[in-house]
Design a protein around this motif. Structure first.
Motif, PDB file in Angstrom:
ATOM      1  N   GLN A 492       0.863  -1.181   0.000  1.00 29.99           N
ATOM      2  CA  GLN A 492       0.000   0.000   0.000  1.00 29.99           C
ATOM      3  C   GLN A 492       0.902   1.234   0.000  1.00 29.99           C
ATOM      4  OE1 GLN A 492      -2.414   1.003   3.449  1.00 29.99           O
ATOM      5  NE2 GLN A 492      -4.015   1.863   2.155  1.00 29.99           N
ATOM      6  N   VAL A 493       0.953   1.922  -1.138  1.00 27.77           N
ATOM      7  CA  VAL A 493       1.769   3.125  -1.247  1.00 27.77           C
ATOM      8  C   VAL A 493       0.901   4.253  -1.781  1.00 27.77           C
ATOM      9  CG1 VAL A 493       4.049   2.076  -1.447  1.00 27.77           C
ATOM     10  CG2 VAL A 493       2.636   2.263  -3.481  1.00 27.77           C
ATOM     11  N   LYS A 494       0.824   5.335  -1.031  1.00 24.68           N
ATOM     12  CA  LYS A 494       0.047   6.516  -1.394  1.00 24.68           C
ATOM     13  C   LYS A 494       0.160   7.525  -0.255  1.00 24.68           C
ATOM     14  CE  LYS A 494      -3.312   3.702  -2.039  1.00 24.68           C
ATOM     15  NZ  LYS A 494      -4.133   3.869  -3.228  1.00 24.68           N
ATOM     16  N   ARG A 495      -0.322   8.723  -0.481  1.00 22.70           N
ATOM     17  CA  ARG A 495      -0.335   9.728   0.569  1.00 22.70           C
ATOM     18  C   ARG A 495      -0.980   9.147   1.833  1.00 22.70           C
ATOM     19  NH1 ARG A 495      -4.408  13.958   1.041  1.00 22.70           N
ATOM     20  NH2 ARG A 495      -5.254  13.094  -0.892  1.00 22.70           N
ATOM     21  N   ILE A 496      -0.406   9.466   2.986  1.00 27.36           N
ATOM     22  CA  ILE A 496      -0.963   8.959   4.233  1.00 27.36           C
ATOM     23  C   ILE A 496      -2.155   9.831   4.626  1.00 27.36           C
ATOM     24  CG2 ILE A 496      -0.497   8.274   6.606  1.00 27.36           C
ATOM     25  CD1 ILE A 496       1.147   6.775   4.464  1.00 27.36           C
ATOM     26  N   HIS A 497      -3.319   9.229   4.602  1.00 25.40           N
ATOM     27  CA  HIS A 497      -4.557   9.944   4.898  1.00 25.40           C
ATOM     28  C   HIS A 497      -5.555   8.947   5.463  1.00 25.40           C
ATOM     29  CE1 HIS A 497      -8.045  12.533   4.600  1.00 25.40           C
ATOM     30  NE2 HIS A 497      -7.313  13.521   4.137  1.00 25.40           N
ATOM     31  N   GLU A 498      -6.351   9.399   6.413  1.00 31.64           N
ATOM     32  CA  GLU A 498      -7.302   8.492   7.050  1.00 31.64           C
ATOM     33  C   GLU A 498      -8.269   7.860   6.048  1.00 31.64           C
ATOM     34  OE1 GLU A 498      -8.673  10.219  11.154  1.00 31.64           O
ATOM     35  OE2 GLU A 498      -7.904  11.833   9.855  1.00 31.64           O
ATOM     36  N   TYR A 499      -8.661   8.600   4.999  1.00 27.19           N
ATOM     37  CA  TYR A 499      -9.633   8.013   4.067  1.00 27.19           C
ATOM     38  C   TYR A 499      -9.028   6.895   3.239  1.00 27.19           C
ATOM     39  CZ  TYR A 499      -8.359  10.098  -0.519  1.00 27.19           C
ATOM     40  OH  TYR A 499      -7.751  10.414  -1.708  1.00 27.19           O
ATOM     41  N   LYS A 500      -7.705   6.892   3.093  1.00 26.54           N
ATOM     42  CA  LYS A 500      -7.042   5.801   2.374  1.00 26.54           C
ATOM     43  C   LYS A 500      -6.875   4.574   3.271  1.00 26.54           C
ATOM     44  CE  LYS A 500      -4.714   9.072  -0.724  1.00 26.54           C
ATOM     45  NZ  LYS A 500      -5.249   8.669  -2.035  1.00 26.54           N
ATOM     46  N   ARG A 501      -7.028   4.758   4.543  1.00 23.91           N
ATOM     47  CA  ARG A 501      -7.167   3.714   5.558  1.00 23.91           C
ATOM     48  C   ARG A 501      -5.933   2.833   5.721  1.00 23.91           C
ATOM     49  NH1 ARG A 501     -13.368   1.526   5.494  1.00 23.91           N
ATOM     50  NH2 ARG A 501     -12.737   0.590   3.518  1.00 23.91           N
ATOM     51  N   GLN A 502      -4.763   3.480   5.774  1.00 24.86           N
ATOM     52  CA  GLN A 502      -3.570   2.741   6.186  1.00 24.86           C
ATOM     53  C   GLN A 502      -3.758   2.174   7.596  1.00 24.86           C
ATOM     54  OE1 GLN A 502      -3.315   5.882   4.782  1.00 24.86           O
ATOM     55  NE2 GLN A 502      -1.860   5.749   3.078  1.00 24.86           N
ATOM     56  N   GLN A 503      -4.555   2.873   8.413  1.00 18.96           N
ATOM     57  CA  GLN A 503      -4.788   2.405   9.772  1.00 18.96           C
ATOM     58  C   GLN A 503      -5.547   1.082   9.794  1.00 18.96           C
ATOM     59  OE1 GLN A 503      -6.238   4.892   8.241  1.00 18.96           O
ATOM     60  NE2 GLN A 503      -8.226   5.470   9.078  1.00 18.96           N
ATOM     61  N   MET A 504      -6.373   0.825   8.801  1.00 23.33           N
ATOM     62  CA  MET A 504      -7.089  -0.443   8.743  1.00 23.33           C
ATOM     63  C   MET A 504      -6.121  -1.584   8.428  1.00 23.33           C
ATOM     64  SD  MET A 504     -10.603  -1.420   6.715  1.00 23.33           S
ATOM     65  CE  MET A 504      -9.923  -1.301   5.058  1.00 23.33           C
ATOM     66  N   LEU A 505      -5.180  -1.346   7.530  1.00 21.49           N
ATOM     67  CA  LEU A 505      -4.168  -2.367   7.250  1.00 21.49           C
ATOM     68  C   LEU A 505      -3.286  -2.592   8.477  1.00 21.49           C
ATOM     69  CD1 LEU A 505      -2.818  -4.342   5.366  1.00 21.49           C
ATOM     70  CD2 LEU A 505      -1.622  -2.431   4.261  1.00 21.49           C
ATOM     71  N   ALA A 534       2.965  11.995   5.266  1.00 25.33           N
ATOM     72  CA  ALA A 534       1.872  12.677   5.956  1.00 25.33           C
ATOM     73  C   ALA A 534       2.201  14.162   6.027  1.00 25.33           C
ATOM     74  CB  ALA A 534       1.698  12.114   7.367  1.00 25.33           C
ATOM     75  N   ALA A 535       1.235  15.000   5.732  1.00 28.56           N
ATOM     76  CA  ALA A 535       1.453  16.440   5.807  1.00 28.56           C
ATOM     77  C   ALA A 535       1.889  16.826   7.217  1.00 28.56           C
ATOM     78  CB  ALA A 535       0.175  17.170   5.428  1.00 28.56           C
ATOM     79  N   PRO A 536       2.818  17.784   7.359  1.00 26.99           N
ATOM     80  CA  PRO A 536       3.332  18.142   8.689  1.00 26.99           C
ATOM     81  C   PRO A 536       2.255  18.566   9.678  1.00 26.99           C
ATOM     82  CG  PRO A 536       4.755  19.038   6.980  1.00 26.99           C
ATOM     83  CD  PRO A 536       3.557  18.455   6.277  1.00 26.99           C
ATOM     84  N   ALA A 537       1.161  19.156   9.183  1.00 21.59           N
ATOM     85  CA  ALA A 537       0.102  19.604  10.089  1.00 21.59           C
ATOM     86  C   ALA A 537      -0.954  18.531  10.344  1.00 21.59           C
ATOM     87  CB  ALA A 537      -0.571  20.854   9.522  1.00 21.59           C
ATOM     88  N   TYR A 538      -0.810  17.358   9.735  1.00 24.06           N
ATOM     89  CA  TYR A 538      -1.825  16.301   9.823  1.00 24.06           C
ATOM     90  C   TYR A 538      -1.390  15.315  10.903  1.00 24.06           C
ATOM     91  CZ  TYR A 538      -5.401  13.106   7.867  1.00 24.06           C
ATOM     92  OH  TYR A 538      -6.487  12.301   7.672  1.00 24.06           O
ATOM     93  N   THR A 539      -1.763  15.613  12.120  1.00 22.56           N
ATOM     94  CA  THR A 539      -1.249  14.883  13.279  1.00 22.56           C
ATOM     95  C   THR A 539      -1.641  13.418  13.266  1.00 22.56           C
ATOM     96  OG1 THR A 539      -1.300  16.917  14.570  1.00 22.56           O
ATOM     97  CG2 THR A 539      -1.190  14.846  15.796  1.00 22.56           C
ATOM     98  N   ILE A 540      -2.911  13.123  12.995  1.00 25.85           N
ATOM     99  CA  ILE A 540      -3.356  11.728  13.047  1.00 25.85           C
ATOM    100  C   ILE A 540      -2.657  10.895  11.971  1.00 25.85           C
ATOM    101  CG2 ILE A 540      -5.332  10.205  12.651  1.00 25.85           C
ATOM    102  CD1 ILE A 540      -5.300  11.359  15.434  1.00 25.85           C
ATOM    103  N   ALA A 541      -2.420  11.478  10.802  1.00 23.71           N
ATOM    104  CA  ALA A 541      -1.698  10.747   9.761  1.00 23.71           C
ATOM    105  C   ALA A 541      -0.288  10.411  10.221  1.00 23.71           C
ATOM    106  CB  ALA A 541      -1.668  11.572   8.472  1.00 23.71           C
ATOM    107  N   GLN A 542       0.358  11.330  10.926  1.00 27.57           N
ATOM    108  CA  GLN A 542       1.679  11.033  11.470  1.00 27.57           C
ATOM    109  C   GLN A 542       1.602   9.966  12.562  1.00 27.57           C
ATOM    110  OE1 GLN A 542       4.262  14.573  12.098  1.00 27.57           O
ATOM    111  NE2 GLN A 542       2.498  15.713  11.316  1.00 27.57           N
ATOM    112  N   ASP A 543       0.511   9.984  13.325  1.00 20.95           N
ATOM    113  CA  ASP A 543       0.323   8.934  14.334  1.00 20.95           C
ATOM    114  C   ASP A 543       0.183   7.559  13.682  1.00 20.95           C
ATOM    115  OD1 ASP A 543       0.343  10.980  16.204  1.00 20.95           O
ATOM    116  OD2 ASP A 543      -1.835  11.009  16.483  1.00 20.95           O
ATOM    117  N   ILE A 544      -0.492   7.515  12.530  1.00 20.47           N
ATOM    118  CA  ILE A 544      -0.644   6.239  11.810  1.00 20.47           C
ATOM    119  C   ILE A 544       0.720   5.729  11.357  1.00 20.47           C
ATOM    120  CG2 ILE A 544      -1.579   5.187   9.710  1.00 20.47           C
ATOM    121  CD1 ILE A 544      -4.011   7.127  10.063  1.00 20.47           C
TER     122      ILE A 544
END
Length: 757
Positions: A492-505, A534-544
């Motif tokens: 799974q390679v793509k921008r880190i974003h909750e809607y892309k659901r890296q967290q589900m994987l 993950a964008a620098p201001a996107y905290t949850i994406a960095q948490d993922i």
């Protein structure tokens, strides 16, 4: 004496075999430049100007040699002299002009415009640094500037300059060009990139990506997408966007006049395609130029502009449908803000009772998409599903006003980059099996005749394994990571974003970790690979990202599990890394929440290289499934209509899913003693609480079905012939997803550009 031997003598007064690798790289730059100098520009009365905030073009050396038709000849000459062309390409910096799918699409599109022989240039900014260079420290994303301009490259400074008036100062631009070569064409187009000679990288603080955002003269083109988490950052984004479109508008008017336009007929000479909302300010800027510099009255300028500009919408996410406070716009360019207010008055007068279609809302905020739709002549989505959602939901009120101006054009990729260049072994196999015509027409469908051919399937498997070996070498060289080349490669390679659901994987990885520890060892080891920023201001994406890296460390240090499961996060994922990942993957993870991914193009790059897609019915996944058949993809999850309903009715409660017996232990493991011993407590606890109490992009709603279908995929992989047959069918049916097809559709439906004989 070969052509490279002759060039080596002329440039270095030495034989080719006696050169160092950096010298050979410069030699090839010269060779390509000489070829380009002999190629005129594509020409025609009407020209395409493709405006985009980013162009993720990747390294150009091999791609240019390929399009010039001299790749094999150059490779043979280098081999004879003891050089490896891939090692020579390592000398090239990857241009830091784009970040994600938006920029890669733009790169594919300008390649296809040239390959189809259409006169058309890309227009953007010459960023000195990309988004950022990603590296990992303490299992967290870190940042450093992503430089690329410190070596010789394909960028050429022109003698063109334009004046761009802002509120408090006027800046003089410089125009840089990169030649865009079509496949086996004898003419070329250009990527036009505007810059300031006053930009000063020394204002960056201590090698970080922080700088004074108010010093516009020194920072304007420093970074792609500078941090906009504060007012100064948002204003800098507006400065960038206005600088891009003002320069581009002045350029296209100048070129149209040179081709014979009298300004009143400008729409007969130029068509502007804006790639998402970032270039929307070209609409008020064209109106400003036509009235201020060329003497047209306001309504004629509006009419001409509205006949020239077409808008591609890439999302239904509110964050990507840009809005700007009017006081910000006024602080950057009062003239542009005044024109936007006049345009807003036109719409309010025409549709006084429709708040949803207004340009300026009750908060005095301007909606860029509203400007683009009202004062352009075309709006298009980028997949069938996305276009349907735009018409039925996101842009429903606009569609009812302008039904004839909405188009659905499913995205595509250039096979030159993602098959011929990225996967020469598979390309050679295709040549032997179905002939070479696919290189011109992208039609791979004849491969369907070989889905039961044991020899072809065996060779298909051998190509895949060779690409896994190449990926292993890349990862070892790139970040010192070793992978098992006999494992299932699941990517799974793509921008880190909750809607892309890296967290589900990541939650699946937790499931698999415990399953293996319970003694359920997979027949074939599994390597799960992530990549993306993950964008620098996107905290949850960095948490993922932090969760994934912590899981990777946990698994690597567990001898019960590490032989059977490995998790790798590729640092600083870019086009170069993508070349290895798309070709080596067995499984393509396309698991976004249905209705949220407009199209996707990574799904197509995996598909053409023989990966099997694990998908929700989202974006272009729907069309991939239609083409290959549901036996050759793996589908799971709630469908788009149900997800839209849940959002509309606010009917999703994350905690209800969290409390289910199969899900709660997986989510709670995020804050387990094992992970807290490795990870950052603040990050892990924040992500844990977000998933329980919010989970805005519904990772939990599809989790159980996701786990079940992944287990089925891994089990099905054990039948190697049946698995490779699925992969071969995916490759065979990928022809529709060529960007050449898409550009033909754009031209037939929107641009109507003809080529001079």
């Amino acid at each position: 004496m070969t052509q490279l031997d002759t060039l080596a003598q002329d440039k270095f007064n030495r034989d080719l075999a006696d050169l160092e690798q950096p010298e050979v790289y410069k030699l090839l730059l010269d060779l390509i430049a000489k070829k380009v100098d002999q190629m005129p520009l594509f020409s025609g009365k009407k020209k395409i100007y493709y405006f985009s905030a980013e162009f993720l073009i990747g390294k150009l050396l091999s791609n240019n040699l390929l399009n010039l038709g001299i790749y094999d000849q150059v490779k043979a000459e280098l081999d004879q002299a003891g050089f490896n062309i891939e090692e020579i390409e390592d000398e090239e910096n990857e241009p830091s002009l784009g970040n994600g799918g938006l920029g890669r699409l733009a790169a594919c599109f300008i390649d296809s415009i040239a390959s189809l022989g259409l006169p058309g240039d890309g227009v953007g900014l010459n960023y000195h640094f990309g988004l950022f260079q990603q590296y990992f420290e303490d299992n967290q994303q870190q940042y450093r500037p992503d430089t690329w301009l410190d070596q010789e490259n394909f960028l050429k400074k022109s003698d063109k300059h334009f004046q761009v008036p802002f509120k408090d100062f006027t800046l003089t631009s410089s125009l840089y060009d990169i030649a865009v070569l079509g496949y086996q064409q004898d003419k070329h187009n250009r990527l036009r990139l505007f810059d300031l000679d006053t930009v000063d990288s020394s204002i960056i603080e201590d090698g970080s990506i922080s700088f004074d955002k108010t010093d516009i003269e020194k920072n304007l083109t420093l970074f792609l997408y500078p941090d906009d988490s504060d007012a100064d950052g948002e204003k800098l984004r507006i400065y960038q966007q206005y600088f891009m479109v003002s320069n581009g508008a002045q350029l296209l008017i100048q070129e149209a006049i040179e081709r014979g336009s009298n300004i009143h007929d400008l729409a007969d000479y130029a068509v502007v395609q804006i790639n998402d909302t970032h270039p929307t300010l070209i609409i008020p800027e064209l109106i400003r130029l036509l009235t201020t510099d060329h003497g047209l009255d306001f309504m004629e300028a509006v009419k001409i502009t509205s006949q020239m500009v077409a808008f591609t919408n890439h999302t239904i996410l509110a964050e990507a449908l840009e809005t700007w406070p009017m006081n910000y716009l006024e602080s950057v360019s009062p003239e542009i803000a005044d024109i936007i207010r006049k345009l807003d008055s036109i719409i309010k007068e025409s549709y006084p009772n429709q708040a949803s279609v207004q340009i300026i809302d009750e908060n005095d905020t301007a909606h860029m998409a509203s400007i683009a739709i009202h004062f352009g002549f075309s709006t298009n989505g980028v997949s069938q599903l996305h276009t349907d959602i735009l018409k039925q939901s996101t842009l429903k009120d606009f569609y009812e006003l302008y039904p004839d101006e909405f188009h659905g054009l499913t995205n595509g990729i250039t096979f030159r980059r993602w098959l011929m260049d990225a996967n020469p072994e598979l390309s050679a196999l295709l040549d032997r099996v179905i002939g070479e015509e696919w290189r011109q027409d992208s039609d791979l469908s004849e491969l369907m005749n070989y889905q039961e051919d044991d020899q072809v399937l065996s060779e298909f498997s051998q190509v895949k394994h060779a690409n896994k070996e190449a990926l292993a070498h890349f990862l070892q060289d790139h970040q010192g990571v070793s992978i098992n080349t006999d494992s299932i490669v699941d990517v799974q390679v793509k921008r880190i974003h909750e809607y892309k659901r890296q967290q589900m994987l990541a939650l699946y990885i937790i499931h698999k970790y415990h399953d293996i520890k319970a003694g359920n060892k997979p027949e074939t080891p599994i390597t799960i690979i992530f990549g993306g920023k993950a964008a620098p201001a996107y905290t949850i994406a960095q948490d993922i990202i932090h969760l994934i890296l912590s899981l990777s460390e946990l698994i690597a240090n567990d001898p019960e599990v590490s032989d059977y499961l490995q998790v790798v996060f590729v640092e600083n994922y870019n086009v170069t890394a993508a070349r290895y990942l798309f070709t080596a993957a067995d499984i393509s993870e396309q698991i976004s929440l249905a209705s949220k991914e407009a199209s996707g193009t990574g799904n197509m790059k995996f598909m053409v290289n023989g990966a099997v897609t694990l998908m929700t019915l989202d974006g272009a996944n729907v069309e991939i499934a239609d083409r290959v058949g549901q036996d050759n993809v793996y589908i799971f999850g709630k469908e788009a209509q149900e997800i839209v309903r849940l959002y509309d009715e606010e009917d999703y409660v994350a905690r209800d899913y969290y409390e289910q017996a199969a899900i709660k232990p997986l989510v709670d493991f995020i804050v387990s003693d094992e992970l807290l011993a490795i990870g950052n407590s603040e990050r892990l606890n924040r992500l844990h609480q977000d998933m329980i109490n919010k989970d805005y992009f519904m990772a939990l709603i599809d989790l159980e079905e996701f786990i079940a279908i992944k287990e089925k995929m891994y089990a099905d992989y054990q039948d190697e012939k049946a698995w490779r047959k699925k992969g071969l069918i995916n490759t065979a049916q990928a022809g529709f997803f060529s960007s050449d097809r898409v550009i033909n559709e754009y031209n037939d439906q929107i641009w109507h550009v003809q080529v001079d004989d």
